[in-house]
Design a protein around this motif. Structure first.
Motif, PDB file in Angstrom:
ATOM      1  N   ALA A  11      -5.320 -41.206   3.744  1.00 59.09           N
ATOM      2  CA  ALA A  11      -5.489 -40.894   5.168  1.00 59.09           C
ATOM      3  C   ALA A  11      -6.879 -40.332   5.443  1.00 59.09           C
ATOM      4  O   ALA A  11      -7.527 -40.694   6.428  1.00 59.09           O
ATOM      5  CB  ALA A  11      -4.418 -39.903   5.627  1.00 59.09           C
ATOM      6  N   LEU A  12      -7.363 -39.467   4.555  1.00 59.89           N
ATOM      7  CA  LEU A  12      -8.695 -38.895   4.739  1.00 59.89           C
ATOM      8  C   LEU A  12      -9.786 -39.941   4.571  1.00 59.89           C
ATOM      9  O   LEU A  12     -10.765 -39.961   5.325  1.00 59.89           O
ATOM     10  CB  LEU A  12      -8.919 -37.736   3.765  1.00 59.89           C
ATOM     11  CG  LEU A  12      -8.066 -36.495   4.031  1.00 59.89           C
ATOM     12  CD1 LEU A  12      -8.261 -35.471   2.915  1.00 59.89           C
ATOM     13  CD2 LEU A  12      -8.393 -35.891   5.378  1.00 59.89           C
ATOM     14  N   VAL A  13      -9.626 -40.821   3.589  1.00 59.08           N
ATOM     15  CA  VAL A  13     -10.610 -41.892   3.386  1.00 59.08           C
ATOM     16  C   VAL A  13     -10.708 -42.762   4.636  1.00 59.08           C
ATOM     17  O   VAL A  13     -11.807 -43.056   5.120  1.00 59.08           O
ATOM     18  CB  VAL A  13     -10.236 -42.747   2.149  1.00 59.08           C
ATOM     19  CG1 VAL A  13     -11.018 -44.051   2.116  1.00 59.08           C
ATOM     20  CG2 VAL A  13     -10.463 -41.958   0.875  1.00 59.08           C
ATOM     21  N   GLU A  14      -9.578 -43.165   5.176  1.00 59.00           N
ATOM     22  CA  GLU A  14      -9.580 -44.006   6.374  1.00 59.00           C
ATOM     23  C   GLU A  14     -10.158 -43.257   7.574  1.00 59.00           C
ATOM     24  O   GLU A  14     -10.895 -43.828   8.374  1.00 59.00           O
ATOM     25  CB  GLU A  14      -8.169 -44.493   6.695  1.00 59.00           C
ATOM     26  CG  GLU A  14      -7.641 -45.484   5.686  1.00 59.00           C
ATOM     27  CD  GLU A  14      -8.450 -46.777   5.673  1.00 59.00           C
ATOM     28  OE1 GLU A  14      -8.799 -47.292   6.752  1.00 59.00           O
ATOM     29  OE2 GLU A  14      -8.740 -47.268   4.565  1.00 59.00           O
ATOM     30  N   LEU A  35     -10.956 -35.265  12.642  1.00 58.71           N
ATOM     31  CA  LEU A  35     -11.520 -34.600  11.470  1.00 58.71           C
ATOM     32  C   LEU A  35     -12.368 -33.395  11.858  1.00 58.71           C
ATOM     33  O   LEU A  35     -12.368 -32.375  11.175  1.00 58.71           O
ATOM     34  CB  LEU A  35     -12.371 -35.574  10.653  1.00 58.71           C
ATOM     35  CG  LEU A  35     -11.636 -36.604   9.827  1.00 58.71           C
ATOM     36  CD1 LEU A  35     -12.612 -37.588   9.224  1.00 58.71           C
ATOM     37  CD2 LEU A  35     -10.804 -35.936   8.757  1.00 58.71           C
ATOM     38  N   ARG A  36     -13.093 -33.507  12.952  1.00 59.29           N
ATOM     39  CA  ARG A  36     -13.951 -32.394  13.405  1.00 59.29           C
ATOM     40  C   ARG A  36     -13.122 -31.182  13.844  1.00 59.29           C
ATOM     41  O   ARG A  36     -13.610 -30.059  13.818  1.00 59.29           O
ATOM     42  CB  ARG A  36     -14.869 -32.870  14.519  1.00 59.29           C
ATOM     43  CG  ARG A  36     -15.979 -33.776  13.989  1.00 59.29           C
ATOM     44  CD  ARG A  36     -17.029 -34.079  15.026  1.00 59.29           C
ATOM     45  NE  ARG A  36     -16.613 -35.060  16.023  1.00 59.29           N
ATOM     46  CZ  ARG A  36     -16.559 -36.372  15.816  1.00 59.29           C
ATOM     47  NH1 ARG A  36     -16.890 -36.867  14.641  1.00 59.29           N
ATOM     48  NH2 ARG A  36     -16.185 -37.191  16.772  1.00 59.29           N
ATOM     49  N   ASP A  37     -11.876 -31.415  14.240  1.00 62.25           N
ATOM     50  CA  ASP A  37     -11.009 -30.295  14.626  1.00 62.25           C
ATOM     51  C   ASP A  37     -10.747 -29.356  13.454  1.00 62.25           C
ATOM     52  O   ASP A  37     -10.417 -28.196  13.647  1.00 62.25           O
ATOM     53  CB  ASP A  37      -9.668 -30.809  15.161  1.00 62.25           C
ATOM     54  CG  ASP A  37      -9.813 -31.555  16.472  1.00 62.25           C
ATOM     55  OD1 ASP A  37     -10.847 -31.384  17.147  1.00 62.25           O
ATOM     56  OD2 ASP A  37      -8.889 -32.316  16.821  1.00 62.25           O
ATOM     57  N   PHE A  38     -10.888 -29.855  12.240  1.00 57.86           N
ATOM     58  CA  PHE A  38     -10.563 -29.077  11.054  1.00 57.86           C
ATOM     59  C   PHE A  38     -11.784 -28.708  10.218  1.00 57.86           C
ATOM     60  O   PHE A  38     -11.644 -28.173   9.116  1.00 57.86           O
ATOM     61  CB  PHE A  38      -9.570 -29.859  10.182  1.00 57.86           C
ATOM     62  CG  PHE A  38      -8.272 -30.126  10.887  1.00 57.86           C
ATOM     63  CD1 PHE A  38      -7.280 -29.165  10.941  1.00 57.86           C
ATOM     64  CD2 PHE A  38      -8.056 -31.341  11.521  1.00 57.86           C
ATOM     65  CE1 PHE A  38      -6.093 -29.405  11.601  1.00 57.86           C
ATOM     66  CE2 PHE A  38      -6.868 -31.601  12.177  1.00 57.86           C
ATOM     67  CZ  PHE A  38      -5.880 -30.629  12.226  1.00 57.86           C
ATOM     68  N   GLU A  39     -12.985 -28.957  10.731  1.00 58.73           N
ATOM     69  CA  GLU A  39     -14.207 -28.706   9.962  1.00 58.73           C
ATOM     70  C   GLU A  39     -14.345 -27.273   9.472  1.00 58.73           C
ATOM     71  O   GLU A  39     -14.866 -27.032   8.389  1.00 58.73           O
ATOM     72  CB  GLU A  39     -15.443 -29.057  10.800  1.00 58.73           C
ATOM     73  CG  GLU A  39     -15.730 -30.528  10.867  1.00 58.73           C
ATOM     74  CD  GLU A  39     -16.984 -30.828  11.678  1.00 58.73           C
ATOM     75  OE1 GLU A  39     -17.367 -29.992  12.519  1.00 58.73           O
ATOM     76  OE2 GLU A  39     -17.565 -31.888  11.465  1.00 58.73           O
ATOM     77  N   ASP A  40     -13.896 -26.311  10.241  1.00 60.89           N
ATOM     78  CA  ASP A  40     -14.070 -24.911   9.875  1.00 60.89           C
ATOM     79  C   ASP A  40     -12.846 -24.319   9.171  1.00 60.89           C
ATOM     80  O   ASP A  40     -12.867 -23.152   8.784  1.00 60.89           O
ATOM     81  CB  ASP A  40     -14.399 -24.080  11.119  1.00 60.89           C
ATOM     82  CG  ASP A  40     -15.746 -24.468  11.714  1.00 60.89           C
ATOM     83  OD1 ASP A  40     -16.655 -24.831  10.947  1.00 60.89           O
ATOM     84  OD2 ASP A  40     -15.881 -24.425  12.955  1.00 60.89           O
ATOM     85  N   ASP A  41     -11.805 -25.110   8.992  1.00 59.03           N
ATOM     86  CA  ASP A  41     -10.617 -24.631   8.300  1.00 59.03           C
ATOM     87  C   ASP A  41     -10.897 -24.541   6.804  1.00 59.03           C
ATOM     88  O   ASP A  41     -11.633 -25.350   6.253  1.00 59.03           O
ATOM     89  CB  ASP A  41      -9.437 -25.573   8.516  1.00 59.03           C
ATOM     90  CG  ASP A  41      -8.877 -25.487   9.922  1.00 59.03           C
ATOM     91  OD1 ASP A  41      -9.521 -24.868  10.785  1.00 59.03           O
ATOM     92  OD2 ASP A  41      -7.797 -26.061  10.152  1.00 59.03           O
ATOM     93  N   GLU A  42     -10.320 -23.548   6.172  1.00 59.73           N
ATOM     94  CA  GLU A  42     -10.451 -23.415   4.722  1.00 59.73           C
ATOM     95  C   GLU A  42      -9.318 -24.170   4.057  1.00 59.73           C
ATOM     96  O   GLU A  42      -8.201 -24.200   4.559  1.00 59.73           O
ATOM     97  CB  GLU A  42     -10.402 -21.947   4.308  1.00 59.73           C
ATOM     98  CG  GLU A  42     -11.639 -21.189   4.711  1.00 59.73           C
ATOM     99  CD  GLU A  42     -11.654 -19.782   4.148  1.00 59.73           C
ATOM    100  OE1 GLU A  42     -10.787 -19.441   3.314  1.00 59.73           O
ATOM    101  OE2 GLU A  42     -12.539 -19.014   4.543  1.00 59.73           O
ATOM    102  N   VAL A  43      -9.635 -24.777   2.929  1.00 64.36           N
ATOM    103  CA  VAL A  43      -8.654 -25.531   2.163  1.00 64.36           C
ATOM    104  C   VAL A  43      -8.638 -24.960   0.755  1.00 64.36           C
ATOM    105  O   VAL A  43      -9.689 -24.747   0.153  1.00 64.36           O
ATOM    106  CB  VAL A  43      -9.036 -27.035   2.119  1.00 64.36           C
ATOM    107  CG1 VAL A  43      -8.055 -27.810   1.270  1.00 64.36           C
ATOM    108  CG2 VAL A  43      -9.121 -27.593   3.520  1.00 64.36           C
TER     109      VAL A  43
END
Length: 73
Positions: free
Chosen positions: A33-36, A45-53
């Motif tokens: 899903a991330l690759v696509e 994807l930009r909505d989660f740019e600042d989230d920590e994983v």
């Protein structure tokens, strides 16, 4: 059982603490899903740019090494 994605409409936001909820998934379950999403430059994807994983230390080492060794364009 295959995980299902839900469409967020904002209607079910009735004081629940879902923002703090965490789900454990296998890395392989999300990679395609991330690759696509990257390939098609999906906005979400930009909505989660600042989230920590949280990732394991060995995965972090592999990703860091790949980033350093990857030829730049």
């Amino acid at each position: 059982m295959r995980p299902r994605l839900r469409l967020f409409t904002g209607e079910d936001e009735v004081g629940s603490s879902d923002a703090d909820a965490q789900v454990n998934v296998r890395f392989g379950e999300i990679t395609q899903a991330l690759v696509e999403a990257v390939r098609w430059d999906r906005t979400w994807l930009r909505d989660f740019e600042d989230d920590e994983v949280r990732v394991s230390s060995d995965l972090y080492e592999v990703i860091s090494s790949f980033t350093r060794l990857r030829p730049s364009a």
